[in-house]
Design a protein around this motif. Sequence first.
Motif, PDB file in Angstrom:
ATOM      1  N   ALA A 111     -23.791  -5.766  -2.349  1.00 32.24           N
ATOM      2  CA  ALA A 111     -22.471  -5.473  -1.784  1.00 32.24           C
ATOM      3  C   ALA A 111     -22.356  -5.967  -0.350  1.00 32.24           C
ATOM      4  CB  ALA A 111     -22.199  -3.969  -1.843  1.00 32.24           C
ATOM      5  N   ALA A 112     -23.467  -5.978   0.364  1.00 30.19           N
ATOM      6  CA  ALA A 112     -23.448  -6.422   1.760  1.00 30.19           C
ATOM      7  C   ALA A 112     -23.536  -7.939   1.893  1.00 30.19           C
ATOM      8  CB  ALA A 112     -24.602  -5.763   2.522  1.00 30.19           C
ATOM      9  N   ARG A 113     -23.995  -8.632   0.836  1.00 32.17           N
ATOM     10  CA  ARG A 113     -24.262 -10.064   0.940  1.00 32.17           C
ATOM     11  C   ARG A 113     -23.355 -10.933   0.071  1.00 32.17           C
ATOM     12  NH1 ARG A 113     -29.416 -12.001   2.210  1.00 32.17           N
ATOM     13  NH2 ARG A 113     -29.238 -13.390   0.403  1.00 32.17           N
ATOM     14  N   VAL A 114     -22.593 -10.322  -0.826  1.00 29.52           N
ATOM     15  CA  VAL A 114     -21.873 -11.087  -1.833  1.00 29.52           C
ATOM     16  C   VAL A 114     -20.845 -12.028  -1.206  1.00 29.52           C
ATOM     17  CG1 VAL A 114     -20.050  -9.342  -2.202  1.00 29.52           C
ATOM     18  CG2 VAL A 114     -20.751 -10.860  -4.079  1.00 29.52           C
ATOM     19  N   THR A 115     -20.739 -13.224  -1.767  1.00 30.63           N
ATOM     20  CA  THR A 115     -19.800 -14.239  -1.290  1.00 30.63           C
ATOM     21  C   THR A 115     -18.761 -14.503  -2.381  1.00 30.63           C
ATOM     22  OG1 THR A 115     -21.042 -16.095  -2.218  1.00 30.63           O
ATOM     23  CG2 THR A 115     -21.680 -15.322   0.000  1.00 30.63           C
ATOM     24  N   PRO A 116     -17.671 -15.189  -2.047  1.00 27.01           N
ATOM     25  CA  PRO A 116     -16.698 -15.558  -3.090  1.00 27.01           C
ATOM     26  C   PRO A 116     -17.330 -16.350  -4.231  1.00 27.01           C
ATOM     27  CG  PRO A 116     -15.716 -15.828  -0.929  1.00 27.01           C
ATOM     28  CD  PRO A 116     -17.165 -15.508  -0.691  1.00 27.01           C
ATOM     29  N   ALA A 117     -18.271 -17.233  -3.911  1.00 25.40           N
ATOM     30  CA  ALA A 117     -18.940 -17.990  -4.965  1.00 25.40           C
ATOM     31  C   ALA A 117     -19.762 -17.074  -5.871  1.00 25.40           C
ATOM     32  CB  ALA A 117     -19.843 -19.058  -4.347  1.00 25.40           C
ATOM     33  N   ASP A 118     -20.411 -16.083  -5.272  1.00 24.10           N
ATOM     34  CA  ASP A 118     -21.176 -15.119  -6.061  1.00 24.10           C
ATOM     35  C   ASP A 118     -20.256 -14.339  -6.994  1.00 24.10           C
ATOM     36  OD1 ASP A 118     -23.591 -15.762  -4.770  1.00 24.10           O
ATOM     37  OD2 ASP A 118     -23.229 -14.286  -3.183  1.00 24.10           O
ATOM     38  N   LEU A 119     -19.115 -13.923  -6.466  1.00 23.54           N
ATOM     39  CA  LEU A 119     -18.161 -13.165  -7.281  1.00 23.54           C
ATOM     40  C   LEU A 119     -17.671 -14.003  -8.454  1.00 23.54           C
ATOM     41  CD1 LEU A 119     -16.111 -11.485  -4.399  1.00 23.54           C
ATOM     42  CD2 LEU A 119     -17.721 -10.342  -5.947  1.00 23.54           C
ATOM     43  N   ALA A 120     -17.474 -15.295  -8.214  1.00 26.84           N
ATOM     44  CA  ALA A 120     -17.022 -16.189  -9.285  1.00 26.84           C
ATOM     45  C   ALA A 120     -18.090 -16.310 -10.373  1.00 26.84           C
ATOM     46  CB  ALA A 120     -16.681 -17.559  -8.714  1.00 26.84           C
TER      47      ALA A 120
END
Length: 248
Positions: free
Chosen positions: A113-122
């Motif tokens: 939750a502290a490190r997630v990026t838009p690319a990770d979410l995708a």
Amino acid sequence: MSKPRSAALAPDSAAEAGDDRGLPEDAIYEQIHHAVARQDLAPGTRLREEELRRIFNVSRTRIRNVLTRLAYAGVVTLEPNRGASVARPTPKEAHDNFIARRAVEEAIVRLAAARVTPADLARLEANIDAECAARQAGDQTAMVWLSGEFHTLLAEIAGNTILARILRDLITREALVIATYERQGKPSCSHEEHSAILAALQHRDADTAARLMLEHLGNVEDRLYFDPPERDTDLSRIFGRSEKGGAG
């Protein structure tokens, strides 16, 4: 975990032949580990040394070392005079695995939750879409693999290699648990619950993500079927007795 008994893999000098210029132990380990995680190898499947030696074209010593490593990981069982087989977890071992997963994955999802990026979410969203498609297609093997992959991706995002390594083995053991105890026609994992975790990560809400993860793992465990079914037993039919008491 107790050390596997070496008697399960007693030396057999006549079968040591093989080309050890072939696949290294790590590669063979990964192939067998992957096959178990995908449920290509069911719990209880015999893993015969001679057959594996021929498949991988290496010595029996190399196969023996790989099987011993898999036993340490809880993926393979070694038995004296019987050899190696894919582990069949007991109900206690299944429950213990879930206890470990809850401890590890609460930490992982908070870090993610502290490190997630838009690319990770995708990537996570694409994984959930693929899992949903596999369920609609009735592809049980893909469903189990993609479900585990969602959790593996979270571990990658979290960035803690030790937790990721531990989780990998726990997920493989859970594949064995699911193969052994899942109710027929009732998948144990829910992509809807994965979607809820993803929504919390999109808001970087670590507390909600952790709570949802714990609930999700608890639900997976609750959907499994650890108790044998109760059934009425017709003694007359079993023993072939007629109503008059004569032999059937």
